[in-house]
Design a protein around this motif. Structure first.
Motif, mmCIF file in Angstrom:
data_model
loop_
_atom_site.group_PDB
_atom_site.id
_atom_site.type_symbol
_atom_site.label_atom_id
_atom_site.label_comp_id
_atom_site.label_asym_id
_atom_site.label_seq_id
_atom_site.Cartn_x
_atom_site.Cartn_y
_atom_site.Cartn_z
ATOM 1 N N PRO A 1 88.544 81.367 -62.680
ATOM 2 C CA PRO A 1 90.320 80.720 -63.289
ATOM 3 C C PRO A 1 90.603 79.537 -61.700
ATOM 4 C CG PRO A 1 90.208 83.049 -61.741
ATOM 5 C CD PRO A 1 88.257 82.352 -62.119
ATOM 6 N N SER A 2 91.404 78.877 -62.945
ATOM 7 C CA SER A 2 92.807 78.129 -61.785
ATOM 8 C C SER A 2 92.674 78.800 -61.308
ATOM 9 C CB SER A 2 93.821 77.064 -62.687
ATOM 10 O OG SER A 2 94.835 78.788 -63.153
ATOM 11 N N ARG B 1 96.598 81.114 -61.050
ATOM 12 C CA ARG B 1 95.871 82.373 -61.892
ATOM 13 C C ARG B 1 94.886 83.296 -60.949
ATOM 14 N NH1 ARG B 1 91.923 81.028 -66.684
ATOM 15 N NH2 ARG B 1 92.424 83.823 -66.673
ATOM 16 N N ALA B 2 93.749 82.797 -60.259
ATOM 17 C CA ALA B 2 93.309 83.795 -59.276
ATOM 18 C C ALA B 2 93.529 84.588 -58.030
ATOM 19 C CB ALA B 2 92.230 82.814 -58.149
ATOM 20 N N ALA C 1 97.212 84.748 -58.084
ATOM 21 C CA ALA C 1 97.992 85.534 -58.287
ATOM 22 C C ALA C 1 97.485 87.375 -58.054
ATOM 23 C CB ALA C 1 98.572 86.208 -59.806
ATOM 24 N N ASP C 2 96.237 86.909 -58.767
ATOM 25 C CA ASP C 2 95.856 88.820 -58.614
ATOM 26 C C ASP C 2 95.098 88.884 -57.270
ATOM 27 O OD1 ASP C 2 95.047 88.762 -61.136
ATOM 28 O OD2 ASP C 2 93.509 87.974 -61.219
ATOM 29 N N ASP D 1 89.821 73.094 -65.485
ATOM 30 C CA ASP D 1 91.352 73.404 -64.954
ATOM 31 C C ASP D 1 91.308 74.108 -63.753
ATOM 32 O OD1 ASP D 1 91.888 73.660 -67.491
ATOM 33 O OD2 ASP D 1 92.000 75.523 -68.494
ATOM 34 N N SER E 1 93.677 71.800 -60.604
ATOM 35 C CA SER E 1 94.732 73.285 -59.815
ATOM 36 C C SER E 1 94.589 72.603 -58.518
ATOM 37 C CB SER E 1 94.894 74.367 -60.758
ATOM 38 O OG SER E 1 93.380 74.925 -60.028
#
Length: 504
Positions: free
Chosen positions: A9-10, A13-14, A16-17, A361, A365
């Motif tokens: 993932p971008s 997103r990564a 955020a986890d 993406d 990013s």
């Protein structure tokens, strides 16, 4: 780059986890703070650190300007010393060359000393498809491999793991890769290191093929240099009958004397040591000493394209010390996996998009994975202005433009999802070109400042901005108006002359 990282993932997103993983954040905070404190102390011991930094940057820049000449000189020197040079345009080329070289030996196992370049091209996966097992011998890389994991740091690939996690990995996985972990293995560092030593010694003594990278290549002599702290590199470089080194073309230095600078700056910036415990150098082959066959695979894989960018080419100076990771507030909280690349942290945020392009993406990013605080530039031992390159790459992502791709000038389309940003920047450009309109806008914003919302309107761009920050309230007075009032009133006060507004 490695297929292992494809489809990730971008960065937002990564991240955020990963930022919600409190154990990971604790591991990273402890490790990075410890390393950077020790590094600062080691650097302070040298009164000429600023001069060494400047010399390193100049040496690298000169080498990059004349890279074609030095590569040809290197090839001639390696060949004259009994080695064989192979040129790899991309990852597929390099993987094919190395696989064929291993097959020619008739072996089905190889030992490796840590190499960022082989991670970049996904060599282990390519060898596995050909039925060849590659065993990592750097302790941290061994932990990552046994845990079916990915590296998360340039210097300490298993920085995201703590001792009890490593103990569990050794207990469960070592036996399936070779010698099993001792019964009752604890999380004591000495016991963990001894378990790894016994496991790896078996591999060292049986391996007929070794694969390495290199920290530096000396053009005038054809010598390769590996610096490390564990001794596994020395074993991989001397015991096998065949040695294959996969090295990025930017790792060149022109002369032996040039190493003087980097052998001072690299250990202090990376491991906070005055010198590396093991510095191995080799030049071709010699009778009855070391490998009888030496192959050097020179890897491009986007480096020539990066070289054509006069701003972005700074990234090719990197000597992989990882100092920028250890001071980066974004890396400290997000961790290395969020970058989706073997090169995490600030240097990865500028190197990866140049090697892979900004079409995906994830890669589009990465130039935004930074606060632009500049701490990375301050600690870089070769003075790479990472914030400057980040802004430069952000412009490429948003505006598109001309870039060199596979040696050809190519028109890059703007990345998706940046239309609002483009419109905003164009509006700002117009405002800066029209001072009267700018002044009117500033005064209007100042008068309505108490009505400024904390969040932007609910659009894709507005939501992305407001997810991590409040909208700043406009100043009660522009600097231009403050200066006019100050000069008119005699310049005695540095406070805004707006009464009620200035008291807010």
């Amino acid at each position: 780059m490695s297929g292992t990282y494809l489809g990730m993932p971008s960065f937002p997103r990564a991240a955020a986890d990963s930022t919600r993983d409190m154990r990971l954040r604790g591991n990273l905070r402890h490790a990075t703070h410890t390393i950077r404190a020790k590094r600062a102390q080691a650097v302070e011991e040298l009164g000429d650190w600023a001069e060494l930094r400047e010399a390193g940057a100049a040496l690298k820049e000169r080498t990059l300007r004349h890279l074609d000449h030095y590569l040809e000189q290197l090839e001639a020197a390696v060949t004259a010393a009994g080695g064989v040079v192979h040129w790899a345009a991309d990852a597929d080329d390099a993987n094919r060359i190395v696989t064929e070289l291993v097959r020619e030996t008739g072996e089905s196992e190889v030992v490796k000393v840590k190499s960022m370049a082989t991670q970049e091209i996904g060599l282990n996966e390519a060898l596995a498809k050909a039925g060849i097992s590659a065993y990592e011998t750097d302790l941290a890389e061994l932990i990552v491999q046994l845990g079916d994991d990915l590296p998360s740091h340039i210097l300490v690939p298993a920085i995201h793991r703590n001792r009890d996690q490593i103990r569990d990995i050794f207990r469960k996985q070592m036996g399936s890769w070779g010698r099993a972990a001792p019964e009752g293995l604890s999380d004591d560092p000495a016991e963990l290191a001894e378990a790894a030593r016994l496991h790896l010694r078996e591999k060292f003594l049986s391996a007929k093929v070794g694969i390495s990278g290199a920290n530096f290549m000396v053009a005038e002599t054809g010598t390769l240099v590996v610096v490390e702290s564990e001794g596994n590199g020395r074993m991989c470089l001397t015991l096998p009958e065949t040695l294959i080194s996969v090295v990025g073309i930017e790792k060149l230095v022109p002369t032996w004397q040039d190493l003087e600078v980097f052998l001072q700056t690299l250990p202090r910036s990376s491991t906070a040591e005055r010198m590396n415990p093991y510095t191995s150098t080799w030049t071709g082959t010699t009778d009855d000493d070391g490998p009888s066959a030496f192959h050097l695979v020179l890897l491009d894989n986007g480096r020539t394209d990066a070289l054509a960018d006069t701003v972005g080419r700074q990234a090719l100076r990197c000597i992989r010390c990882s100092a920028c990771l250890n001071v980066c507030p974004v890396y400290e909280r997000a961790g290395g996996h969020a970058y989706g690349s073997p090169y995490p942290g600030p240097i990865g945020a500028i190197l990866t998009p140049q090697l892979r392009g900004v079409q995906s993406d994830l890669d589009a990013s990465l130039p935004y994975a930074s606060s632009l605080c500049g701490a990375c530039y301050e600690v870089c031992p070769v003075a790479i202005d990472i914030p400057e390159v980040l802004v430069h790459l952000r412009e490429r992502v948003v505006e598109g433009g001309t870039a060199v791709v596979r040696g050809q000038k190519t028109k890059i389309k703007p990345a998706k999802g940046h239309a609002a940003e483009r419109a905003l920047m164009r509006a700002a450009r117009w405002a800066f070109d029209h001072p009267r309109a700018m002044r009117a806008g500033q005064r209007l914003a100042a008068r309505g400042r108490r009505f400024t919302p904390r969040r932007l309107p609910v659009t894709a761009a507005g939501k992305a901005w407001s997810a991590s920050r409040d909208l700043p309230r406009p100043a009660p007075q522009s600097f231009r108006d403050w200066w006019r009032h100050t000069r008119r009133d005699g310049g005695g006060s540095d406070a805004p002359r707006t009464g009620k507004e200035s008291a807010e």
